[in-house]
Write an enzyme that holds these catalytic residues in place. Structure first.
Site, PDB file in Angstrom:
ATOM      1  N   CYS A  93      37.029 -22.432 -20.219  1.00 56.97           N
ATOM      2  CA  CYS A  93      35.821 -22.716 -19.439  1.00 56.97           C
ATOM      3  C   CYS A  93      36.188 -23.819 -18.458  1.00 56.97           C
ATOM      4  O   CYS A  93      36.660 -24.893 -18.869  1.00 56.97           O
ATOM      5  CB  CYS A  93      34.718 -23.186 -20.387  1.00 56.97           C
ATOM      6  SG  CYS A  93      33.231 -23.775 -19.557  1.00 56.97           S
ATOM      7  N   GLU A 106      26.525 -12.460 -16.999  1.00 53.53           N
ATOM      8  CA  GLU A 106      25.930 -12.422 -18.345  1.00 53.53           C
ATOM      9  C   GLU A 106      24.906 -11.279 -18.454  1.00 53.53           C
ATOM     10  O   GLU A 106      24.693 -10.723 -19.515  1.00 53.53           O
ATOM     11  CB  GLU A 106      25.266 -13.772 -18.695  1.00 53.53           C
ATOM     12  CG  GLU A 106      26.247 -14.943 -18.838  1.00 53.53           C
ATOM     13  CD  GLU A 106      26.854 -15.099 -20.247  1.00 53.53           C
ATOM     14  OE1 GLU A 106      26.233 -14.652 -21.220  1.00 53.53           O
ATOM     15  OE2 GLU A 106      27.977 -15.660 -20.339  1.00 53.53           O
ATOM     16  N   CYS A 132      35.687 -20.416 -12.332  1.00 48.83           N
ATOM     17  CA  CYS A 132      34.770 -20.285 -13.475  1.00 48.83           C
ATOM     18  C   CYS A 132      35.244 -19.023 -14.173  1.00 48.83           C
ATOM     19  O   CYS A 132      35.502 -18.003 -13.512  1.00 48.83           O
ATOM     20  CB  CYS A 132      33.331 -20.131 -12.982  1.00 48.83           C
ATOM     21  SG  CYS A 132      32.180 -19.623 -14.280  1.00 48.83           S
ATOM     22  N   ASP A 168      34.414 -20.861 -24.847  1.00 51.55           N
ATOM     23  CA  ASP A 168      33.725 -20.893 -23.544  1.00 51.55           C
ATOM     24  C   ASP A 168      32.228 -21.058 -23.817  1.00 51.55           C
ATOM     25  O   ASP A 168      31.779 -20.938 -24.971  1.00 51.55           O
ATOM     26  CB  ASP A 168      33.977 -19.575 -22.786  1.00 51.55           C
ATOM     27  CG  ASP A 168      33.238 -19.517 -21.444  1.00 51.55           C
ATOM     28  OD1 ASP A 168      33.239 -20.517 -20.711  1.00 51.55           O
ATOM     29  OD2 ASP A 168      32.628 -18.476 -21.140  1.00 51.55           O
ATOM     30  N   SER A 169      31.460 -21.245 -22.754  1.00 48.18           N
ATOM     31  CA  SER A 169      30.007 -21.312 -22.895  1.00 48.18           C
ATOM     32  C   SER A 169      29.412 -19.944 -23.216  1.00 48.18           C
ATOM     33  O   SER A 169      28.269 -19.847 -23.629  1.00 48.18           O
ATOM     34  CB  SER A 169      29.394 -21.825 -21.592  1.00 48.18           C
ATOM     35  OG  SER A 169      29.739 -20.957 -20.533  1.00 48.18           O
ATOM     36  N   HIS A 216      33.852 -16.839 -15.748  1.00 51.45           N
ATOM     37  CA  HIS A 216      33.012 -15.650 -15.564  1.00 51.45           C
ATOM     38  C   HIS A 216      33.386 -14.892 -14.273  1.00 51.45           C
ATOM     39  O   HIS A 216      33.145 -13.690 -14.168  1.00 51.45           O
ATOM     40  CB  HIS A 216      31.538 -16.038 -15.452  1.00 51.45           C
ATOM     41  CG  HIS A 216      30.878 -16.408 -16.754  1.00 51.45           C
ATOM     42  ND1 HIS A 216      31.199 -17.532 -17.472  1.00 51.45           N
ATOM     43  CD2 HIS A 216      29.888 -15.786 -17.451  1.00 51.45           C
ATOM     44  CE1 HIS A 216      30.429 -17.592 -18.555  1.00 51.45           C
ATOM     45  NE2 HIS A 216      29.629 -16.546 -18.560  1.00 51.45           N
TER      46      HIS A 216
HETATM   47  N1  DGL Z   1      32.567 -19.903 -17.764  1.00 49.98           N
HETATM   48  C1  DGL Z   1      32.319 -21.276 -17.531  1.00 49.98           C
HETATM   49  C2  DGL Z   1      33.254 -21.906 -16.549  1.00 49.98           C
HETATM   50  O1  DGL Z   1      34.383 -21.475 -16.480  1.00 49.98           O
HETATM   51  C3  DGL Z   1      30.953 -21.797 -17.375  1.00 49.98           C
HETATM   52  C4  DGL Z   1      29.831 -21.001 -16.944  1.00 49.98           C
HETATM   53  C5  DGL Z   1      28.598 -21.784 -17.332  1.00 49.98           C
HETATM   54  O2  DGL Z   1      28.368 -21.894 -18.518  1.00 49.98           O
HETATM   55  O3  DGL Z   1      27.931 -22.326 -16.434  1.00 49.98           O
HETATM   56  O4  DGL Z   1      32.917 -22.847 -15.871  1.00 49.98           O
END
Ligand code: DGL
Length: 276
Positions: free
Chosen positions: A77, A156, A188, A11-12, A190
Site C-alpha cells: 500500500c 473497489e 497506489c 493493504d487497505s 489499486h
Molecule cells: N492501495 C492503497 C495505496 O496503495 C490505498 C488506497 C486507499 O486505501 O486509499 O495507496
C-alpha cells in the site's frame, strides 16, 4: 524452519493483490499471508496517526505474539508505505519492504526525459514521498504529483473498465497531459487495475510504471541477502484475511490472481483490535 514461514503482505483493501500477483510470479514457492483492511478502506484520506495505528494493528496480527509467524512483511500500500513504513519497520523483528522505494526506482529507470508523473491517494501525494525519493537520486528530475482519490472506489466497486472510470480519468489526468511527462507512476496499488483506462487517456508516449514488479524484485533480494528463501518447491498454501466482505474479496481475488483459485475457506474475516 524460519525459511519456511510465510511472507505477510497487507493493504487497505484489494489493491495489494496487484503486488501479491507479482510476488507469486517471481517467488512461486513462497507462502503468502495477506491481510486486506476492507472494513476501513480507504486509507488515502486518513491522517498519518490513524494510518500508523492501523498498520501497527496489522503488523501485530501478521507477526502474532511470541516468535514471528511471518519471515518478512510487504506493505503493499503506497499510503501506508508513505506514512507508516519507517515507524513499523523500526519496531519489526522481521524485514519490512514498502512499495514507494521500488516504485521510485522503476520510474527513474523508465524515464528518458526526466519528467515523471505520480498519481496516488491524497495522503501519498501530500506526503511528497515520491518527490523526495526520486530527487534523492540526485539527477534533477521533475516530478508532478496528482491525487486521484476516486480511482480507489472505482476499483473497489469493480468499475475499472467502465465509461465512468474513463470520464473520471480524463478529469484527473488532464493537468498531467500538459507537463511533458514520459512516465507515470501508478502510486497506489489499486491503480494497476485501471491501467487500460489510464493508458487510454495518457496515450502511447507515456510509460505506466507499476511499482509492484520492482517490489517483488526487492523482496526477492532481501530474502536472498538474509538467507530466507523457502526450501520447498511445492505449491504453497496461501491464506487471505480481510476485516470485512470476505465473499466480495474472494471473487475479486479469483478474477485477478492467475495462479490460485480461492475457495470460501481460504478467506477469513478478522476484527482488528482497537488498542495498540
Ligand atoms: N492501495 C492503497 C495505496 O496503495 C490505498 C488506497 C486507499 O486505501 O486509499 O495507496
Amino acid at each position: 524452519m524460519k525459511n519456511d514461514l510465510p511472507i505477510g503482505v497487507f493493504d487497505s483493501g484489494i489493491g495489494g493483490l496487484t503486488v501479491v500477483k507479482e510476488i507469486m510470479k517471481r517467488l512461486p514457492h513462497e507462502r503468502i499471508i495477506y491481510f486486506g483492511d476492507t472494513a476501513r478502506v480507504p486509507y488515502g484520506n486518513k491522517s498519518r496517526d490513524t494510518v500508523i495505528t492501523y498498520c501497527r494493528q496489522i503488523m501485530r496480527f501478521l507477526l502474532g505474539d511470541g516468535e514471528p509467524k511471518v519471515k518478512a512483511v510487504v506493505v503493499a500500500c503506497n499510503t501506508a508505505s508513505a506514512l507508516a513504513l519507517d515507524t513499523i519497520a523500526k519496531d519489526s523483528p522481521v524485514p519490512v519492504t514498502g512499495v514507494v522505494g521500488p516504485g521510485a526506482k522503476a520510474a527513474i529507470e523508465a524515464t528518458k526525459n526526466g519528467r515523471i508523473g505520480v498519481i496516488a491517494t491524497e495522503s501519498t501525494i501530500k506526503s511528497g514521498i515520491y518527490n523526495k525519493v526520486i530527487s534523492e537520486s540526485g539527477r534533477g528530475f521533475e516530478v508532478y504529483g496528482k491525487a486521484c482519490p476516486l480511482f480507489v472506489h472505482l476499483v473497489e466497486e469493480g468499475w475499472a473498465d467502465t465509461k465512468i472510470a474513463a470520464e473520471v480519468a480524463e478529469v484527473y489526468l488532464d493537468e498531467l497531459k500538459n507537463k511533458g511527462i514520459d512516465s507515470l507512476v501508478l502510486g497506489c496499488t489499486h491503480y494497476p487495475l485501471l491501467k487500460k483506462t489510464i493508458g487510454n487517456v495518457m496515450g502511447d508516449g507515456v510509460t505506466l510504471v507499476n511499482p509492484a514488479l520492482e517490489t517483488a524484485k526487492s523482496l526477492e533480494e532481501t530474502l536472498l541477502k538474509l538467507g530466507l528463501c523457502c526450501s520447498g518447491n511445492g505449491i504453497p498454501e496461501h491464506r487471505f484475511y480481510v476485516s470485512d466482505g470476505e465473499e466480495k474479496f474472494r471473487d475479486f481475488a479469483n478474477s485477478i490472481l492467475d495462479s490460485v483459485h480461492l475457495e470460501t475457506a481460504d478467506v477469513t474475516r478478522v476484527v482488528m483490535g482497537a488498542e495498540v
